[in-house]
Design a protein around this motif. Structure first.
Motif, PDB file in Angstrom:
ATOM      1  N   UNK A  39       0.733  -1.128  -0.076  1.00  0.00           N
ATOM      2  CA  UNK A  39      -0.162  -0.384   0.075  1.00  0.00           C
ATOM      3  C   UNK A  39       0.565   1.758  -0.355  1.00  0.00           C
ATOM      4  N   UNK A  40       1.766   1.203   0.887  1.00  0.00           N
ATOM      5  CA  UNK A  40       2.706   2.332   0.876  1.00  0.00           C
ATOM      6  C   UNK A  40       4.014   2.387   0.029  1.00  0.00           C
TER       7      UNK A  40
ATOM      8  N   UNK B 137       0.463  -3.056  -5.216  1.00  0.00           N
ATOM      9  CA  UNK B 137      -1.345  -2.146  -5.250  1.00  0.00           C
ATOM     10  C   UNK B 137      -0.445  -1.464  -6.488  1.00  0.00           C
ATOM     11  N   UNK B 138      -2.548  -1.371  -6.612  1.00  0.00           N
ATOM     12  CA  UNK B 138      -2.499  -0.153  -7.660  1.00  0.00           C
ATOM     13  C   UNK B 138      -1.641   0.131  -9.063  1.00  0.00           C
TER      14      UNK B 138
ATOM     15  N   UNK C 193      -9.384  -3.635  -2.910  1.00  0.00           N
ATOM     16  CA  UNK C 193      -9.720  -1.769  -2.424  1.00  0.00           C
ATOM     17  C   UNK C 193      -9.749  -1.043  -3.463  1.00  0.00           C
ATOM     18  N   UNK C 194     -10.198   0.122  -3.092  1.00  0.00           N
ATOM     19  CA  UNK C 194     -10.398   0.897  -4.119  1.00  0.00           C
ATOM     20  C   UNK C 194     -12.265   0.709  -5.694  1.00  0.00           C
TER      21      UNK C 194
ATOM     22  N   UNK D 254     -13.117   1.242 -10.955  1.00  0.00           N
ATOM     23  CA  UNK D 254     -11.218   1.847 -10.969  1.00  0.00           C
ATOM     24  C   UNK D 254     -11.125   1.162 -11.030  1.00  0.00           C
TER      25      UNK D 254
ATOM     26  N   UNK E 208     -10.647  -1.005 -14.074  1.00  0.00           N
ATOM     27  CA  UNK E 208      -9.530  -0.405 -15.301  1.00  0.00           C
ATOM     28  C   UNK E 208      -8.412  -0.785 -15.137  1.00  0.00           C
ATOM     29  N   UNK E 209      -7.907  -0.533 -14.000  1.00  0.00           N
ATOM     30  CA  UNK E 209      -6.697  -1.251 -13.591  1.00  0.00           C
ATOM     31  C   UNK E 209      -6.377  -2.378 -14.080  1.00  0.00           C
TER      32      UNK E 209
ATOM     33  N   UNK F  10      -5.211  -2.335 -17.528  1.00  0.00           N
ATOM     34  CA  UNK F  10      -3.955  -2.192 -17.676  1.00  0.00           C
ATOM     35  C   UNK F  10      -2.865  -3.267 -17.537  1.00  0.00           C
TER      36      UNK F  10
END
Lengths: 444, 184
Positions: B56-57, B86-87, B123-124, B128, B131-132, B135
């Protein structure tokens, strides 16, 4: 070769149709249970007297309970308990105002329901100002038993309007998605519509292992646009379904997956996301002509478009700054403007009917997770309304007075209706399975 | 060659059922069933485990630790799932190794079709994450194409957060769900 394939294909279709027909009867539409988890002891003190019943047997529904639940859920009223009432009038002429001043009621609702014939009822009510000792409004309705819940919601709407000056939104419908795991491990999705209080749930789509998400009501309440998959090998597409006939079709064939539909306020256009070569951008589709206009062109993720109430702008989620934030663009495209600057992530925004507030999913960082926030574009302020870690899919009621969103309660997905000030919460859940992806219709 | 015909049949089934599903209707409610999923999901290897960091971070591309006991470690072709931070849709060095091995295998076996299924953790927002997933699948597709796999042989599909492998709500579950499945 070609002709042989055709025969083979026909056999497959028949086999598949037979298998599906066999499976159908076992599946029941999932009904929601409703509970108010957090009450507010503020708002206008209101006494709603149980409606007087004049007919054989028991009344078909308790109008008072439906109206009281509506008014309580709005967060604007404090419903006084009927056990405190000193008298039970059913008409303005029977009211002794001092009985109601004694228990500190500011307004009083009285009414009756009369059986006029087979499946024929007459409902009347009056809303009374206790201190001025006068009738604020009185109305009469004719209805069948099946229409009585709707009559109750219309009475709630009228009371809400008289007391707040805001049009009521109780006589409206919601859409949502349920997901249940079958014994065989299949994911069963149902797209459902129901009254705004979760009653009268009706299934309009049932899929197995093909996710359904992002339902969006057309402004006239006739169509639902939503995202689904036609099979296990094709990407997501946006579908249109007429909710009265069940007729459905893909809204168009795109060069890539399509998702996140949002109707323009005039109901003529759909904003949506199309993924071309894996990159999502915002487009506007003219529903009648099939014409497609591209609004954004960026290598970042652009998705979740939502229209401003005047139809001139769209807000959307983009990670062009690194993390998801809310941006705005004209409905004709052009310059993109970033709106949210606070918070680690902001996504899934949509406007209230005034265009002055946006409701969105916000992550404030430091492991806070995802909550529902109300964002004021003019000042840049965000009020965080909830305290979950996976709150999502917020939608304003058509009058902006309430917000419906999805969250997790234990291991289950549930819906929560919260007054826009965050004080009163009502949970809508399934006895077994997840409820998610709520959408609130602008009309019935 | 037998495998090629199996894939063709599966694809053909998918197309047939799609046509059927779109037209089926019963009294206001519509029924759609995906009969191909059982077939495709059994092919997925889920034993490969990515563990460790709470991404996450962390910055994208940080190395994730791989379970050294995993029997598939020595044969990247045995791994059909690659995992992401993440993301992020950047491939980790381990994921890069697996993807390149599949790319080389596929480019030397022209005629084979591959489906790249992108997924995200919960999460999120759902859209979104759709779309992730897109990608992520595309990130793998680009490496495939760069290493000579015919674009026509590749299909990408995102399920976002809708088809988690692990139902848990912690980093160990989320790390298994942020993935691309290489199906052929």
């Amino acid at each position: 070769m070609v002709t042989r394939m055709k025969g083979f294909q026909k056999a497959l279709v028949l086999l598949f149709a037979a298998a599906t027909a066999f499976i159908l009867p076992g599946r029941a539409a999932a009904a929601l249970t409703i509970e108010i988890t957090q009450g507010g002891r503020s708002g206008t003190p209101i006494a709603a007297v149980p409606f007087h019943w004049q007919g054989t047997g028991d009344p078909p529904v308790s109008l008072r309970s439906i109206i009281a639940a509506d008014l309580h859920r709005s967060g604007r009223f404090e419903l006084l308990p009927p056990s405190d009432f000193l008298s039970k009038p059913s008409e303005f002429s029977e009211v002794r105002y001092k009985d109601w001043r004694l228990i500190k009621a500011e307004v009083l609702v009285v009414g009756r329901i009369v059986e006029k014939g087979p499946d024929q009822f007459e409902v009347s009510f009056q809303l009374l100002d206790v201190y001025r000792e006068r009738v604020k409004v009185g109305l009469r309705y004719s209805a069948t038993a099946a229409q009585l819940r709707q009559v109750a919601h219309q009475i709630s709407d009228r009371i809400f309007y008289e007391m707040t000056g805001i049009k009521g939104a109780f006589d409206t419908r919601i859409a949502y998605v349920t997901m249940q795991l079958s014994d065989g491990g299949d994911r069963i999705y149902q797209l459902m519509i129901a009254d705004s209080d979760g009653h009268n749930a009706q299934q309009i789509l049932n899929t197995t292992n093909l996710p359904v998400l992002s339902p969006a009501w057309s402004p006239n309440g006739q169509w639902l646009a939503y995202v689904s998959f036609s099979d296990g090998r094709s990407g997501a597409n946006v579908w249109l379904q007429d909710i009265s006939t069940g007729t459905r079709r893909p809204v168009a064939r795109f060069d890539g997956a399509a998702s996140a539909p949002a109707w323009s306020p005039d109901g003529k256009s759909l904003a949506l996301t199309v993924a071309a070569q894996g990159n999502t951008d915002i487009y506007v589709l003219e529903v009648a002509s099939g014409e497609l206009h591209r609004l954004t062109k960026h290598q970042a993720i652009d998705t979740e478009p939502a229209w401003s109430p005047d139809g001139r702008y769209l807000v959307f989620t983009s990670d062009r700054s690194g993390r998801p934030q809310i941006y705005r663009v004209s409905r004709n495209g052009g310059k993109v403007e970033r709106l949210t600057r606070e918070g680690k992530e902001n996504a899934g925004a949509s406007y209230d009917p005034t265009g002055k507030r946006l409701v969105m999913v916000t992550n404030r960082g430091q492991g806070a997770g995802y909550q529902i926030g109300v964002f004021y574009p003019a000042s840049g302020r965000t009020d965080v309304l909830t305290d979950g870690t996976l709150d999502e899919s917020p939608t304003f009621s058509p009058n902006g007075a309430m917000i419906l969103y999805a969250t997790r309660l234990g291991s289950d997905g549930v819906l929560v209706a919260v007054s826009a000030d965050g004080r009163v919460r009502q949970v809508l859940k399934l006895t077994d399975g997840d409820v998610r992806e709520p959408a609130w219709s602008a009309s019935r | 060659m037998q495998r090629f015909w199996t894939i063709l049949l599966v694809l053909f089934l998918g197309v047939t059922l799609a046509g059927c599903a779109a037209s089926k209707k019963k009294g206001g409610t519509v029924e759609v069933e995906d009969a191909t999923i059982g077939g495709s999901e059994t092919e997925v290897t889920t034993e490969a485990t990515a563990s460790g960091v709470d991404s996450d971070d962390t910055t994208a591309g940080e190395i994730i630790t791989i379970d050294q006991d995993d029997a598939d470690m020595d044969d990247p072709l045995g791994q059909r799932v690659v995992y992401f931070d993440f993301d992020s849709s950047n491939l980790t060095p381990e994921a890069q190794r697996v993807v390149e091995a599949h790319a080389q295998y596929l480019s030397s076996n022209p005629g084979m079709a591959v489906v790249l299924e992108g997924h995200a953790d919960e999460r999120g927002t759902r859209e979104y994450n759709l779309a992730l997933g897109e990608r992520r699948a595309n990130a793998v597709s680009e490496i495939f194409q760069a290493l000579g796999v015919a674009p026509d042989a590749i299909r990408t599909i995102s399920y976002g957060e809708e088809r988690p492998i692990s139902m848990g709500q912690d980093e160990s579950a989320w790390s298994l769900n942020r993935r691309v499945e290489i199906l052929y």
